[in-house]
Design a protein around this motif. Structure first.
Motif, PDB file in Angstrom:
ATOM      1  N   GLU A 103       2.183   4.249  97.263  1.00  0.00           N
ATOM      2  CA  GLU A 103       0.899   3.579  97.192  1.00  0.00           C
ATOM      3  C   GLU A 103       0.239   3.891  95.843  1.00  0.00           C
ATOM      4  O   GLU A 103       0.481   4.946  95.278  1.00  0.00           O
ATOM      5  N   GLU A 138      -7.389  11.180 103.923  1.00  0.00           N
ATOM      6  CA  GLU A 138      -6.563  10.062 104.383  1.00  0.00           C
ATOM      7  C   GLU A 138      -7.079   9.503 105.701  1.00  0.00           C
ATOM      8  O   GLU A 138      -6.533   8.570 106.241  1.00  0.00           O
ATOM      9  N   MET A 139      -8.128  10.101 106.259  1.00  0.00           N
ATOM     10  CA  MET A 139      -8.663   9.646 107.533  1.00  0.00           C
ATOM     11  C   MET A 139      -9.251   8.249 107.387  1.00  0.00           C
ATOM     12  O   MET A 139      -9.171   7.436 108.289  1.00  0.00           O
ATOM     13  N   PRO A 199      -8.664   5.171 106.027  1.00  0.00           N
ATOM     14  CA  PRO A 199      -8.004   3.925 106.401  1.00  0.00           C
ATOM     15  C   PRO A 199      -7.734   3.809 107.900  1.00  0.00           C
ATOM     16  O   PRO A 199      -7.946   2.747 108.486  1.00  0.00           O
ATOM     17  N   VAL A 200      -7.288   4.919 108.527  1.00  0.00           N
ATOM     18  CA  VAL A 200      -6.981   4.871 109.957  1.00  0.00           C
ATOM     19  C   VAL A 200      -8.238   4.527 110.746  1.00  0.00           C
ATOM     20  O   VAL A 200      -8.244   3.659 111.626  1.00  0.00           O
ATOM     21  N   LEU A 201      -9.312   5.181 110.375  1.00  0.00           N
ATOM     22  CA  LEU A 201     -10.589   4.941 111.038  1.00  0.00           C
ATOM     23  C   LEU A 201     -11.019   3.481 110.842  1.00  0.00           C
ATOM     24  O   LEU A 201     -11.447   2.810 111.777  1.00  0.00           O
ATOM     25  N   ASP A 202     -10.862   3.004 109.622  1.00  0.00           N
ATOM     26  CA  ASP A 202     -11.235   1.617 109.327  1.00  0.00           C
ATOM     27  C   ASP A 202     -10.500   0.637 110.234  1.00  0.00           C
ATOM     28  O   ASP A 202     -11.101  -0.269 110.802  1.00  0.00           O
ATOM     29  N   VAL A 203      -9.193   0.821 110.340  1.00  0.00           N
ATOM     30  CA  VAL A 203      -8.402  -0.111 111.144  1.00  0.00           C
ATOM     31  C   VAL A 203      -8.815  -0.010 112.610  1.00  0.00           C
ATOM     32  O   VAL A 203      -8.969  -1.025 113.290  1.00  0.00           O
ATOM     33  N   ALA A 204      -9.019   1.223 113.084  1.00  0.00           N
ATOM     34  CA  ALA A 204      -9.427   1.405 114.477  1.00  0.00           C
ATOM     35  C   ALA A 204     -10.753   0.692 114.730  1.00  0.00           C
ATOM     36  O   ALA A 204     -10.921   0.003 115.745  1.00  0.00           O
ATOM     37  N   LEU A 230      -0.900   0.274 104.121  1.00  0.00           N
ATOM     38  CA  LEU A 230      -0.757  -0.251 105.483  1.00  0.00           C
ATOM     39  C   LEU A 230      -2.084  -0.735 106.054  1.00  0.00           C
ATOM     40  O   LEU A 230      -2.140  -1.726 106.773  1.00  0.00           O
ATOM     41  N   ALA A 231      -3.167  -0.031 105.720  1.00  0.00           N
ATOM     42  CA  ALA A 231      -4.468  -0.438 106.242  1.00  0.00           C
ATOM     43  C   ALA A 231      -4.806  -1.848 105.774  1.00  0.00           C
ATOM     44  O   ALA A 231      -5.373  -2.646 106.527  1.00  0.00           O
ATOM     45  N   ALA A 249      -2.907  -4.299 107.817  1.00  0.00           N
ATOM     46  CA  ALA A 249      -3.529  -4.419 109.134  1.00  0.00           C
ATOM     47  C   ALA A 249      -4.796  -5.264 109.050  1.00  0.00           C
ATOM     48  O   ALA A 249      -5.043  -6.113 109.906  1.00  0.00           O
TER      49      ALA A 249
END
Ligand code: SF4
Ligand code: SF4
Ligand code: SF4
Ligand code: SF4
Ligand code: SF4
Lengths: 216, 435
Positions: free
Chosen positions: A41, B31-32, B34-39, B102-103, B106
């Protein structure tokens, strides 16, 4: 009669289209996810060897206070008394510390006396990152001498825009994509020195090297 | 040590008791994110679909809209967003050296899939750009149909242009011309602010101008929404054809029932359809040719092409002053010939790409013509499959809905004085009076 048939036909068509849609979304997602196995990335960074210190970094970032800040590479610095990155040309002679004689508009460079040696005084120039606005005045000034001051996109601030607004405005094409786990650059000249230091178990140098992307 | 130091104008001194320090630079932020954003995106899409299709609550839709505006807009500052993600995906498909997070993938795909099932619920109350316009659409005037349809084509052309610019790394124009990012970030360049303010001002009178006439992602969603499995329906029961919803929709997305066609009109319609069918290939060919002639201006969007142009002008002595960029180029190790060569190659590429963009434009226009000449029969007021953004305003006003919610006991209570429902089905409604 034909009405119902038509509705049926429409429903069938829509079902088909939906299946196609979901499958192609899946394929696209899978393909893009698969690509990640092969490369890293990216993050935006400045190649300090290309930067000409135009000043756009301070004004073009989407953030109010630019994500770009100045970094001092002490291993390239002459610790000069007459520092062209610190003083304006007038200030250089008087070595007065009135704001008008300093290059940095925010007084973000801290000058501390280190040692007098062989009739020469040596000063260390440290950047106060909080005060620095990334205007590159000092970078341009220092370029007249050793060029130890250089700009970097600070990744605790940068929001990693899709299209970095400074990259668009940068006249020297200095913005490059680097991988996210090594998101900084060093001047090429400094790279060798830093490696030597790291070889001598200098942890700070090793830490810096771990963060730096070097293309060879 | 001194021997190992590189060539410098002034050597780095060696001090008796002061080691040369090393600068520290900050780590990449956690790194939290993007995961939070997608959730959160996923949760918001679920809620939006639930509110518009199941609980049918305009109030909740509105609350979610505001929440999305605050979170995705002002808190996350409008990045990452599905609209811009279109470009990352395009670039990643055409240039394997570019890796898309990946975010971002998604963000691009989730709303598309939701739209295939529930209609444009993303537009309704998840998209921060839509939310901004949703909240200011207060005095909407009806846009004439022909204008609405013509302007609607712009979004598709914009989409095509954004894709070719992204795929060739010319620039991410969707991000550059994002209407509201400057507001979300409380600061931006002047062009952005002017453009955003214009959209906002127009948006007061014309509902969602960006969504309807510019948004490239909305253009994709429009098409997908036509195939959605479920979608917002206005009356919960039988439509009494009171027309209240048509007046309520700020986006001109409600179609009135059709009247029976006279044989003459039917014949004319058939002729129109035939004409559109024949014209389409010519449109594609014509616009393709037009597109190829645009290679030079299109290629100029790439900064390197502009630099090559400037260098040329300077070499020929036409340009009197140098620019920062040309100065920087002269200081770099690249040769001018190499620069020219690269610019010429790009220009040739853009002959093809411009042609493609033209053909796409022709195709879109042709398709629109065909689409417009096909008549659909409607017995009651219906939300347009493509144009409806599922905002829920219409059923808020629908008298049948109000009866369902128990707010009123008879549809006539909700009708303004002097307006009687004209629908043939009026007597079938719950509690409805016979006309
Ligand atoms: S815009 Fe480019 S040349 Fe100007 S200061 Fe920033 S990196 Fe350096
Ligand atoms: S002159 Fe500009 S770039 Fe240099 S330290 Fe000061 S604010 Fe930062
Ligand atoms: S990517 Fe965005 S936040 Fe980072 S330096 Fe560029 S403009 Fe500023
Ligand atoms: S939900 Fe109703 S009011 Fe809102 S856009 Fe769709 S048709 Fe128009
Ligand atoms: S408001 Fe309801 S009843 Fe009236 S026309 Fe619209 S859908 Fe039909």
């Amino acid at each position: 009669m034909s009405d119902e048939k038509q509705t049926d036909r429409r429903g069938f068509l829509a079902d088909g289209a939906r299946v196609v849609g979901v499958v192609s979304a899946g394929v696209l997602g899978g393909y893009l996810a698969g690509q990640r196995g092969q490369a890293e990335e990216n993050r935006w960074q400045i190649d300090p060897d290309k930067c000409v210190g135009c000043g756009n970094c301070a004004t073009h970032c989407v953030l109010d206070e630019s994500a770009v800040k100045c970094v001092q590479c002490f291993d390239m610095c002459g610790f000069c008394n007459r520092c062209t990155g610190y003083y304006t040309l007038d200030g250089l002679d008087s070595r007065d510390t009135a704001a008008a004689d300093l290059l940095c508009p925010t007084e973000a460079i801290i000058r501390t006396f280190v040692e007098g040696k062989a009739g020469q005084d040596f000063y260390e120039y440290t950047i106060d990152t909080d005060a620095c606005i990334g205007c590159a005045m000092c970078v341009k000034g220092c370029a007249l001498m050793n060029g130890s001051l250089y700009l970097q996109v600070m990744h605790d601030r940068c929001v990693n825009c899709n299209e970095c607004a400074i990259a668009v405005a940068c006249p020297s094409d200095a913005f490059v994509n680097v991988s996210a786990d090594k998101p900084y650059r060093l001047k090429r000249v400094a790279l060798g020195v830093m490696r030597q230091k790291a070889g001598k178990a200098d942890t700070a140098a090793q830490k810096l090297l771990d963060q730096v992307h070097a293309d060879e | 040590m001194a021997a190992e130091t590189p060539d410098l104008m002034f050597p780095v001194p060696e001090f008796s008791d002061h080691p040369i320090p090393t600068a520290t630079i900050p780590e990449v932020q956690g790194e939290m994110g993007p995961v939070l954003d997608v959730a959160i995106l996923f949760a918001a899409l679920c809620l939006a679909s639930y509110f518009t299709l199941v609980s049918r609550s305009r109030r909740n839709v509105l609350l979610l809209t505001i929440a999305s505006l605050l979170w995705f807009g002002f808190w996350r500052q409008g990045c990452v967003c599905p609209i811009g993600a279109t470009q990352n995906v395009a670039l990643a498909v055409f240039d394997p050296t570019y890796v898309v997070p990946l975010a971002v993938v998604a963000f691009f795909i989730l709303p598309l899939v939701f739209t295939l099932f529930f209609g444009r619920t993303f537009c309704a109350s998840v998209c921060p750009l839509g939310a901004m316009q949703e909240l200011i659409a207060v005095r909407s005037v009806a846009v004439p149909r022909w204008l609405d349809h013509s302007l609607g084509l712009v979004a598709y052309i914009y989409l095509g242009a954004a894709l070719i610019f992204a795929a060739t790394r010319t620039g991410f124009i969707i991000c550059r011309y994002d209407p509201f990012i400057a507001f979300f970030r409380l600061g931006g360049n002047t062009d952005m602010l002017i453009f955003g303010s214009c959209i906002l001002m127009i948006g007061v009178f014309v509902g969602r101008p960006y969504c309807r006439y510019l948004c490239p992602y909305g253009a994709i969603l429009r098409v997908l929404s036509c195939f959605s499995k479920w979608r917002l329906s206005i009356p919960p029961g039988t439509c009494i054809n009171c027309q209240l919803c048509e007046d309520a929709c700020p986006y001109g997305a409600i179609h009135p029932p059709t009247v029976a066609q006279t044989p003459g009109a039917r014949r004319r319609g058939k002729r129109q359809f035939g004409f559109a069918l024949i014209a389409s290939p010519f449109l594609v060919a014509g616009f393709w040719w037009l597109g190829t002639t645009l290679a030079v201006p299109l290629a100029q969007w790439h900064p390197e092409s502009r630099l090559a142009e400037q260098m040329r002008l300077e070499e020929l002595g036409i340009a009197e002053t140098t620019t920062d960029a040309s100065d920087a180029f002269r200081g770099s190790p690249r040769s001018v010939d190499e620069l020219y060569q690269s610019a010429l190659t790009r220009r040739n590429d853009f002959v093809t790409l411009g042609g493609l963009l033209g053909a796409w434009t022709g195709l879109v226009i042709g398709f629109k013509l065909i689409y417009l000449s096909v008549r659909r029969r409607r017995e009651d007021y219906q939300a347009d499959r493509a144009g409806c953004v599922s905002c829920g305003r219409c059923y808020w006003y629908c008298p049948v809905e109000k009866v369902r919610l128990g707010l009123i006991s008879d549809v006539s209570e909700a009708l303004p004085a002097g307006r009687t429902p004209t629908g043939p089905l009026v007597q079938l409604t719950a509690g409805g009076k016979k006309p």
